[in-house]
Design an enzyme around this catalytic site. Structure first.
Site, PDB file in Angstrom:
ATOM      1  CG  ASP A   1      75.459  45.957   7.309  1.00  0.00           C
ATOM      2  OD1 ASP A   1      75.265  44.760   7.620  1.00  0.00           O
ATOM      3  OD2 ASP A   1      74.645  46.864   7.580  1.00  0.00           O
TER       4      ASP A   1
ATOM      5  CD  GLU B   1      71.766  44.272  12.149  1.00  0.00           C
ATOM      6  OE1 GLU B   1      71.114  44.049  13.181  1.00  0.00           O
ATOM      7  OE2 GLU B   1      72.734  45.062  12.131  1.00  0.00           O
TER       8      GLU B   1
HETATM    9 ZN    ZN Z   1      75.196  43.763  14.521  1.00  0.00          ZN
END
Ligand code: ZN
Length: 244
Positions: free
Chosen positions: A106, A171
């Site tokens: 992401d 993340e």
């Molecule tokens: Zn990163």
């Protein structure tokens, strides 16, 4: 780069050289172009918050992984629509603790009107600079892992330890539906991970800055107040700045 959630033993932050330094140096121009084009294709997948679609990058990375011999590819889904891709290269001695190379798929939001080139066009200028959200944080790292494995395999190298490559979701928003669930899973403990390489800072040269961290016996909670926002916006009066 969001604050990472890393509740497990060692982890290493390491620095990323430009994508091509590791994987394309010393190869023919044609191969170099293929490698760069593959990297750009990954960048063109808009895995952008707040609603990234993880199917396209998982399909893309799996398809590339299947072209490299001896890799075992599987998808884990601890949260619906938030798959985690796990690619394994079995070592000569699989009883030894393994090596895990991690990256997240992401990327943080990008406002196209504030970009010279569209953030998911992966535009390349005349100097060879590639413009794309995620080019440094951290799709370059994920692709370097796979390209390095491809080059090593072609050279006949076989690792002593088993190597795992994970591509995780979420993340940038804390990793609770990604790495956090992975590290407490049965699948993770079966990997017998001894060392992890993860995200660090990019480098514009062949010099690497290495960050090192180890499991700590004490954990602290430190509160610092300031303006909220992603570090890339370079706000004044941020909590981190005030803490420093
Ligand atoms: Zn990163």
């Amino acid at each position: 780069m969001a604050m990472a959630w890393w509740p497990f033993f060692f982890f290493f932050f390491f620095v990323v050289a430009p994508f091509f330094l590791l994987t394309a140096q010393g190869t023919g121009e044609e191969e170099k172009k293929v490698v760069i084009d593959r990297f750009k294709a990954y960048l063109q997948i808009p895995t952008v918050h707040p609603n990234p679609d993880y199917s396209p990058p998982v399909d893309f990375l799996s398809a590339f992984g299947r072209t490299i011999p001896n890799l075992h590819i599987k998808t884990l889904e601890f949260t619906p629509k938030k798959p985690l891709l796990l690619i394994t290269w079995r070592g000569l001695d699989p009883s030894l603790p393994s090596v895990l190379l991690n990256s997240h798929m992401d990327v943080v939001p990008a406002e196209p009107d504030k970009w010279e080139y569209h953030p998911f066009s992966a535009h390349t200028d005349s100097q060879g600079n590639i413009f794309a959200r995620g080019s440094q944080d951290m799709k370059c790292v994920g692709m370097q892992y796979l390209e390095a494995v491809r080059v090593l395999q072609a050279s006949g190298f076989r690792p002593l330890r088993t190597l795992h490559i994970s591509f995780v979701p979420d993340e940038e928003i804390g990793g609770r539906d990604g790495m956090a669930k992975f590290v407490v899973s049965e699948e993770f403990s079966e990997l017998n991970v001894g060392i992890v390489l993860d995200e660090g800072l990019s480098s514009t040269s062949a010099r690497y800055r290495v960050f090192y961290g180890e499991r700590a016996p004490w954990w602290f909670t430190i509160k610092s107040l300031g303006s909220p926002g992603h570090g890339s916006k370079l706000y004044d009066n941020t909590a981190a700045e005030n803490l420093l």
